[in-house]
Each structure stands twice: as C-alpha cells, then as structure tokens.
Scaffold this motif. Structure first.
Motif, PDB file in Angstrom:
ATOM      1  N   UNK A  19       0.828  -1.220   0.000  1.00  0.00           N
ATOM      2  CA  UNK A  19       0.000   0.000   0.000  1.00  0.00           C
ATOM      3  C   UNK A  19       0.859   1.266   0.000  1.00  0.00           C
ATOM      4  N   UNK A  20       2.079   1.171   0.517  1.00  0.00           N
ATOM      5  CA  UNK A  20       2.988   2.313   0.515  1.00  0.00           C
ATOM      6  C   UNK A  20       3.745   2.430  -0.807  1.00  0.00           C
ATOM      7  N   UNK A  21       4.246   1.310  -1.303  1.00  0.00           N
ATOM      8  CA  UNK A  21       5.139   1.316  -2.461  1.00  0.00           C
ATOM      9  C   UNK A  21       4.403   1.558  -3.786  1.00  0.00           C
ATOM     10  N   UNK A  25       5.844   4.443  -6.182  1.00  0.00           N
ATOM     11  CA  UNK A  25       6.720   4.023  -7.273  1.00  0.00           C
ATOM     12  C   UNK A  25       5.967   3.881  -8.591  1.00  0.00           C
ATOM     13  N   UNK A  26       4.798   3.244  -8.542  1.00  0.00           N
ATOM     14  CA  UNK A  26       4.058   2.953  -9.774  1.00  0.00           C
ATOM     15  C   UNK A  26       2.957   3.956 -10.076  1.00  0.00           C
ATOM     16  N   UNK A  27       2.596   4.792  -9.096  1.00  0.00           N
ATOM     17  CA  UNK A  27       1.496   5.725  -9.305  1.00  0.00           C
ATOM     18  C   UNK A  27       0.148   5.039  -9.349  1.00  0.00           C
ATOM     19  N   UNK A  28       0.054   3.862  -8.705  1.00  0.00           N
ATOM     20  CA  UNK A  28      -1.183   3.086  -8.721  1.00  0.00           C
ATOM     21  C   UNK A  28      -1.754   3.030  -7.308  1.00  0.00           C
ATOM     22  N   UNK A  29      -2.927   3.631  -7.133  1.00  0.00           N
ATOM     23  CA  UNK A  29      -3.625   3.548  -5.850  1.00  0.00           C
ATOM     24  C   UNK A  29      -4.292   2.181  -5.757  1.00  0.00           C
ATOM     25  N   UNK A  30      -4.259   1.577  -4.575  1.00  0.00           N
ATOM     26  CA  UNK A  30      -4.767   0.222  -4.396  1.00  0.00           C
ATOM     27  C   UNK A  30      -5.974   0.164  -3.484  1.00  0.00           C
ATOM     28  N   UNK A  58       4.765 -11.781  -6.580  1.00  0.00           N
ATOM     29  CA  UNK A  58       3.742 -10.808  -6.961  1.00  0.00           C
ATOM     30  C   UNK A  58       3.334 -11.139  -8.390  1.00  0.00           C
ATOM     31  N   UNK A  59       2.085 -11.508  -8.544  1.00  0.00           N
ATOM     32  CA  UNK A  59       1.518 -11.759  -9.868  1.00  0.00           C
ATOM     33  C   UNK A  59       0.614 -10.573 -10.185  1.00  0.00           C
ATOM     34  N   UNK A  60       0.729 -10.068 -11.398  1.00  0.00           N
ATOM     35  CA  UNK A  60      -0.085  -8.901 -11.747  1.00  0.00           C
ATOM     36  C   UNK A  60      -0.415  -8.903 -13.227  1.00  0.00           C
ATOM     37  N   UNK A  61      -1.536  -8.250 -13.539  1.00  0.00           N
ATOM     38  CA  UNK A  61      -1.899  -8.026 -14.932  1.00  0.00           C
ATOM     39  C   UNK A  61      -0.744  -7.309 -15.628  1.00  0.00           C
ATOM     40  N   UNK A  62      -0.583  -7.575 -16.906  1.00  0.00           N
ATOM     41  CA  UNK A  62       0.451  -6.897 -17.686  1.00  0.00           C
ATOM     42  C   UNK A  62       0.292  -5.381 -17.591  1.00  0.00           C
ATOM     43  N   UNK A  63      -0.955  -4.912 -17.452  1.00  0.00           N
ATOM     44  CA  UNK A  63      -1.212  -3.469 -17.376  1.00  0.00           C
ATOM     45  C   UNK A  63      -0.510  -2.819 -16.188  1.00  0.00           C
ATOM     46  N   UNK A  64      -0.363  -3.541 -15.086  1.00  0.00           N
ATOM     47  CA  UNK A  64       0.311  -2.998 -13.903  1.00  0.00           C
ATOM     48  C   UNK A  64       1.771  -2.711 -14.223  1.00  0.00           C
ATOM     49  N   UNK A  65       2.453  -3.701 -14.774  1.00  0.00           N
ATOM     50  CA  UNK A  65       3.872  -3.533 -15.056  1.00  0.00           C
ATOM     51  C   UNK A  65       4.117  -2.603 -16.244  1.00  0.00           C
ATOM     52  N   UNK A  66       3.183  -2.566 -17.191  1.00  0.00           N
ATOM     53  CA  UNK A  66       3.295  -1.627 -18.306  1.00  0.00           C
ATOM     54  C   UNK A  66       3.175  -0.200 -17.787  1.00  0.00           C
ATOM     55  N   UNK A  67       2.196   0.040 -16.959  1.00  0.00           N
ATOM     56  CA  UNK A  67       1.987   1.378 -16.384  1.00  0.00           C
ATOM     57  C   UNK A  67       3.190   1.801 -15.547  1.00  0.00           C
ATOM     58  N   UNK A  68       3.713   0.880 -14.746  1.00  0.00           N
ATOM     59  CA  UNK A  68       4.906   1.152 -13.944  1.00  0.00           C
ATOM     60  C   UNK A  68       6.078   1.535 -14.835  1.00  0.00           C
ATOM     61  N   UNK A 138      -6.323   1.407  -9.331  1.00  0.00           N
ATOM     62  CA  UNK A 138      -7.317   2.443  -9.602  1.00  0.00           C
ATOM     63  C   UNK A 138      -7.835   2.436 -11.039  1.00  0.00           C
ATOM     64  N   UNK A 139      -7.242   1.604 -11.902  1.00  0.00           N
ATOM     65  CA  UNK A 139      -7.770   1.404 -13.267  1.00  0.00           C
ATOM     66  C   UNK A 139      -8.234  -0.048 -13.438  1.00  0.00           C
ATOM     67  N   UNK A 140      -8.614  -0.650 -12.320  1.00  0.00           N
ATOM     68  CA  UNK A 140      -9.155  -2.005 -12.264  1.00  0.00           C
ATOM     69  C   UNK A 140      -8.128  -3.092 -12.594  1.00  0.00           C
ATOM     70  N   UNK A 141      -6.861  -2.794 -12.423  1.00  0.00           N
ATOM     71  CA  UNK A 141      -5.827  -3.814 -12.602  1.00  0.00           C
ATOM     72  C   UNK A 141      -5.857  -4.762 -11.407  1.00  0.00           C
ATOM     73  N   UNK A 142      -5.434  -5.991 -11.622  1.00  0.00           N
ATOM     74  CA  UNK A 142      -5.396  -6.985 -10.540  1.00  0.00           C
ATOM     75  C   UNK A 142      -3.958  -7.312 -10.155  1.00  0.00           C
TER      76      UNK A 142
END
Length: 156
Positions: A19-21, A25-30, A58-68, A138-142
């Motif tokens: 929740x902090x990182x 770092x990624x600009x993604x609110x959780x 940590x498993x995540x949608x490609x969108x998470x790592x793309x956005x990061x 915040x963009x519905x990424x998992x």
C-alpha cells in the motif's frame, strides 16, 4: 512467537509495504480485494533468508507492469526488458519495506535474493501456498501477492 502470530505479522508487513510502495513508485492507488490476475500476467519472485523461511511472489496483470514501466521511463512505447527491469526494481523496493517492517515489529533480520521475473503465474514447484492478498488498482488492474515456502522447510 507462535507460527499463526508470525503469519499475521508477515501478512501485515506485506500489506503495509504494498500500500505504501505502489502509489509512490508505480502511481497506482490500491484497494484490497478483487479477483486474482487473469489473462496476460507476469510474476516477480524472491526468497527471503535469515530469521525465517519465506518466498514471496507478486503476480499482476500486464497493465500494472506496463503502467509502472511507462512511469519510470517516461516513454509510451516500452521494451520487454524495460518491463522486466522495472518490475524487479519495484519488487526490490517492496521487499525492502517488508524487511524493515519485520525488523521493527518482530526483530526479524532478513535478506532477500535478487528478484526473478517471468511471464505467466509462476509459483516454484515443491512450494506450499501459505496466504495470498488480492488488490485492485485504480484502473481495475489486478495484483496478487503470494507468500509460499518450500515444503521441505519450516515456513514463517
């Protein structure tokens, strides 16, 4: 400290760190909860060593790592190796936060190995699943963080 209590301490450290990182770092609110990642998924994994036996993925949608990666490189078009590097750097920061938190709260001294990045949901074979936490961006990424341990070692 009893195993159940240690699990709770570790779970709390993982939740606080993510929740902090992620926003910093990624600009993604959780938000906590939601389904695990599906479709195009990537995994970052490491092993904690020291006062405990804990593997973390940590498993995540490609969108998470793309956005990061786009945020870090400030480029719209990104290369696969940049995506892997950004994901590993995020995970380094995340795991560093966990290690500091566990030292502060439980006086556990931990180090973690260099993170490994892979396509798909990759949990090492021969591991037992201890817990997982699911989040939505915040963009519905998992995002799913999984604590697991080698079956032949006593887990945290």
């Amino acid at each position: 400290m009893p195993d159940v209590l240690m699990q709770e301490v570790f779970l709390g450290a993982v939740d606080r760190a993510l929740r902090d990182v992620m926003p910093r770092v990624a600009g993604i609110a959780l938000l906590q909860g939601g389904p695990p990642p599906a479709g195009e998924v990537y995994t970052v994994h490491t092993v904690f060593e020291g006062d405990t036996n804990a593997d973390l993925s940590m498993c995540a949608d490609a969108a998470v790592f793309t956005r990061l990666t786009q945020r870090i490189t400030q480029q719209e078009q990104i290369a696969q190796e940049d995506l892997a590097d950004a994901a590993k750097e995020l995970f380094n920061v995340f795991c560093g936060h966990i290690a500091v938190d566990l030292f502060r709260t439980a006086k556990l001294t931990l180090r973690f190995q260099i993170p490994q990045f892979s396509k798909g949901r990759q949990i090492p074979s021969g591991h037992i699943w201890l817990f997982s936490l699911n989040y939505r961006g915040d963009r519905n990424e998992s995002i799913q963080v999984i604590h697991h341990a080698r079956a032949d070692l006593e887990p945290l």
